[in-house]
Design a protein around this motif. Structure first.
Motif, PDB file in Angstrom:
ATOM      1  N   ILE A  12       0.861  -1.180   0.000  1.00  0.00           N
ATOM      2  CA  ILE A  12       0.000   0.000   0.000  1.00  0.00           C
ATOM      3  C   ILE A  12       0.900   1.233   0.000  1.00  0.00           C
ATOM      4  O   ILE A  12       1.674   1.444   0.927  1.00  0.00           O
ATOM      5  CB  ILE A  12      -0.926   0.014   1.227  1.00  0.00           C
ATOM      6  N   LEU A  13       0.799   2.043  -1.049  1.00  0.00           N
ATOM      7  CA  LEU A  13       1.657   3.214  -1.187  1.00  0.00           C
ATOM      8  C   LEU A  13       1.006   4.486  -0.651  1.00  0.00           C
ATOM      9  O   LEU A  13       1.696   5.430  -0.295  1.00  0.00           O
ATOM     10  CB  LEU A  13       2.038   3.401  -2.653  1.00  0.00           C
ATOM     11  N   GLY A  14      -0.301   4.505  -0.601  1.00  0.00           N
ATOM     12  CA  GLY A  14      -0.982   5.683  -0.097  1.00  0.00           C
ATOM     13  C   GLY A  14      -2.481   5.545  -0.209  1.00  0.00           C
ATOM     14  O   GLY A  14      -2.991   4.617  -0.823  1.00  0.00           O
ATOM     15  N   GLY A  15      -3.175   6.481   0.391  1.00  0.00           N
ATOM     16  CA  GLY A  15      -4.629   6.466   0.332  1.00  0.00           C
ATOM     17  C   GLY A  15      -5.182   7.822   0.705  1.00  0.00           C
ATOM     18  O   GLY A  15      -4.515   8.615   1.360  1.00  0.00           O
ATOM     19  N   THR A  16      -6.391   8.081   0.266  1.00  0.00           N
ATOM     20  CA  THR A  16      -7.058   9.323   0.615  1.00  0.00           C
ATOM     21  C   THR A  16      -8.544   9.054   0.787  1.00  0.00           C
ATOM     22  O   THR A  16      -9.117   8.218   0.089  1.00  0.00           O
ATOM     23  CB  THR A  16      -6.826  10.414  -0.463  1.00  0.00           C
ATOM     24  N   ILE A  17      -9.136   9.739   1.732  1.00  0.00           N
ATOM     25  CA  ILE A  17     -10.568   9.642   1.970  1.00  0.00           C
ATOM     26  C   ILE A  17     -11.091  11.060   2.131  1.00  0.00           C
ATOM     27  O   ILE A  17     -10.649  11.787   3.015  1.00  0.00           O
ATOM     28  CB  ILE A  17     -10.891   8.799   3.222  1.00  0.00           C
ATOM     29  N   LEU A  18     -12.004  11.453   1.279  1.00  0.00           N
ATOM     30  CA  LEU A  18     -12.565  12.792   1.320  1.00  0.00           C
ATOM     31  C   LEU A  18     -14.028  12.690   1.723  1.00  0.00           C
ATOM     32  O   LEU A  18     -14.790  11.956   1.097  1.00  0.00           O
ATOM     33  CB  LEU A  18     -12.446  13.454  -0.059  1.00  0.00           C
ATOM     34  N   GLY A  19     -14.396  13.371   2.753  1.00  0.00           N
ATOM     35  CA  GLY A  19     -15.791  13.389   3.160  1.00  0.00           C
ATOM     36  C   GLY A  19     -15.955  13.206   4.659  1.00  0.00           C
ATOM     37  O   GLY A  19     -14.998  12.962   5.390  1.00  0.00           O
ATOM     38  N   VAL A  20     -17.196  13.313   5.087  1.00  0.00           N
ATOM     39  CA  VAL A  20     -17.534  13.172   6.496  1.00  0.00           C
ATOM     40  C   VAL A  20     -17.164  11.766   6.959  1.00  0.00           C
ATOM     41  O   VAL A  20     -17.504  10.783   6.312  1.00  0.00           O
ATOM     42  CB  VAL A  20     -19.036  13.423   6.718  1.00  0.00           C
ATOM     43  N   GLY A  21     -16.426  11.677   8.041  1.00  0.00           N
ATOM     44  CA  GLY A  21     -16.022  10.393   8.582  1.00  0.00           C
ATOM     45  C   GLY A  21     -14.703   9.885   8.036  1.00  0.00           C
ATOM     46  O   GLY A  21     -14.215   8.858   8.479  1.00  0.00           O
ATOM     47  N   GLY A  22     -14.126  10.595   7.077  1.00  0.00           N
ATOM     48  CA  GLY A  22     -12.848  10.167   6.519  1.00  0.00           C
ATOM     49  C   GLY A  22     -11.746  10.117   7.552  1.00  0.00           C
ATOM     50  O   GLY A  22     -10.904   9.222   7.525  1.00  0.00           O
ATOM     51  N   ASP A  23     -11.780  11.041   8.482  1.00  0.00           N
ATOM     52  CA  ASP A  23     -10.770  11.069   9.539  1.00  0.00           C
ATOM     53  C   ASP A  23     -10.858   9.838  10.429  1.00  0.00           C
ATOM     54  O   ASP A  23      -9.869   9.369  10.969  1.00  0.00           O
ATOM     55  CB  ASP A  23     -10.899  12.334  10.381  1.00  0.00           C
ATOM     56  N   GLU A  24     -12.053   9.270  10.534  1.00  0.00           N
ATOM     57  CA  GLU A  24     -12.256   8.077  11.348  1.00  0.00           C
ATOM     58  C   GLU A  24     -11.743   6.824  10.642  1.00  0.00           C
ATOM     59  O   GLU A  24     -11.334   5.863  11.282  1.00  0.00           O
ATOM     60  CB  GLU A  24     -13.758   7.954  11.660  1.00  0.00           C
ATOM     61  N   ALA A  25     -11.722   6.833   9.325  1.00  0.00           N
ATOM     62  CA  ALA A  25     -11.388   5.629   8.566  1.00  0.00           C
ATOM     63  C   ALA A  25      -9.955   5.584   8.049  1.00  0.00           C
ATOM     64  O   ALA A  25      -9.407   4.503   7.872  1.00  0.00           O
ATOM     65  CB  ALA A  25     -12.348   5.486   7.391  1.00  0.00           C
ATOM     66  N   ILE A  26      -9.338   6.725   7.821  1.00  0.00           N
ATOM     67  CA  ILE A  26      -8.011   6.737   7.192  1.00  0.00           C
ATOM     68  C   ILE A  26      -6.966   6.040   8.055  1.00  0.00           C
ATOM     69  O   ILE A  26      -5.997   5.486   7.542  1.00  0.00           O
ATOM     70  CB  ILE A  26      -7.563   8.178   6.832  1.00  0.00           C
ATOM     71  N   HIS A  27      -7.184   6.018   9.362  1.00  0.00           N
ATOM     72  CA  HIS A  27      -6.211   5.368  10.245  1.00  0.00           C
ATOM     73  C   HIS A  27      -6.064   3.885   9.924  1.00  0.00           C
ATOM     74  O   HIS A  27      -5.005   3.307  10.147  1.00  0.00           O
ATOM     75  CB  HIS A  27      -6.566   5.570  11.720  1.00  0.00           C
ATOM     76  N   CYS A  28      -7.099   3.256   9.423  1.00  0.00           N
ATOM     77  CA  CYS A  28      -7.013   1.827   9.063  1.00  0.00           C
ATOM     78  C   CYS A  28      -5.987   1.613   7.952  1.00  0.00           C
ATOM     79  O   CYS A  28      -5.179   0.678   8.010  1.00  0.00           O
ATOM     80  CB  CYS A  28      -8.364   1.311   8.603  1.00  0.00           C
ATOM     81  N   ILE A  29      -6.014   2.480   6.960  1.00  0.00           N
ATOM     82  CA  ILE A  29      -5.060   2.383   5.856  1.00  0.00           C
ATOM     83  C   ILE A  29      -3.661   2.744   6.339  1.00  0.00           C
ATOM     84  O   ILE A  29      -2.684   2.058   6.028  1.00  0.00           O
ATOM     85  CB  ILE A  29      -5.498   3.283   4.685  1.00  0.00           C
ATOM     86  N   ALA A  30      -3.552   3.807   7.131  1.00  0.00           N
ATOM     87  CA  ALA A  30      -2.245   4.235   7.638  1.00  0.00           C
ATOM     88  C   ALA A  30      -1.600   3.152   8.504  1.00  0.00           C
ATOM     89  O   ALA A  30      -0.404   2.866   8.369  1.00  0.00           O
ATOM     90  CB  ALA A  30      -2.379   5.534   8.433  1.00  0.00           C
ATOM     91  N   THR A  31      -2.367   2.531   9.363  1.00  0.00           N
ATOM     92  CA  THR A  31      -1.832   1.475  10.221  1.00  0.00           C
ATOM     93  C   THR A  31      -1.330   0.301   9.396  1.00  0.00           C
ATOM     94  O   THR A  31      -0.252  -0.248   9.663  1.00  0.00           O
ATOM     95  CB  THR A  31      -2.900   1.004  11.232  1.00  0.00           C
ATOM     96  N   ALA A  32      -2.078  -0.090   8.388  1.00  0.00           N
ATOM     97  CA  ALA A  32      -1.649  -1.187   7.512  1.00  0.00           C
ATOM     98  C   ALA A  32      -0.361  -0.816   6.775  1.00  0.00           C
ATOM     99  O   ALA A  32       0.529  -1.653   6.611  1.00  0.00           O
ATOM    100  CB  ALA A  32      -2.750  -1.539   6.525  1.00  0.00           C
TER     101      ALA A  32
END
Length: 68
Positions: A12-32
């Motif tokens: 996984i090289l990177g990820g982005t989530i735009l929208g309400v609740g994105g801050d809650e979900a991006i940590h899953c990608i970052a942790t992986a």
């Protein structure tokens, strides 16, 4: 939601989530990413419902190559 994954290594090289609740979900990608886990891990993962994070497996299951 968008993710960038190396086609050969599944890293996984990177990820982005735009929208309400994105801050809650991006940590899953970052942790992986920090744990150097493959994209297939997140494609098979199960997240609680209802959350934005439950969409992460769907994003990883629908990966498509970038145009050359």
């Amino acid at each position: 939601m968008k993710v960038l994954v190396d086609a050969e290594t599944q890293e996984i090289l990177g990820g982005t989530i735009l929208g309400v609740g994105g801050d809650e979900a991006i940590h899953c990608i970052a942790t992986a990413m920090y744990a150097r886990q493959s994209a297939s891990l997140l494609a098979r993962s199960v997240h609680i419902h209802p959350t934005v994070a439950e969409l992460i497996p769907t994003v990883f299951q629908t990966l498509q190559p970038l145009a050359p």
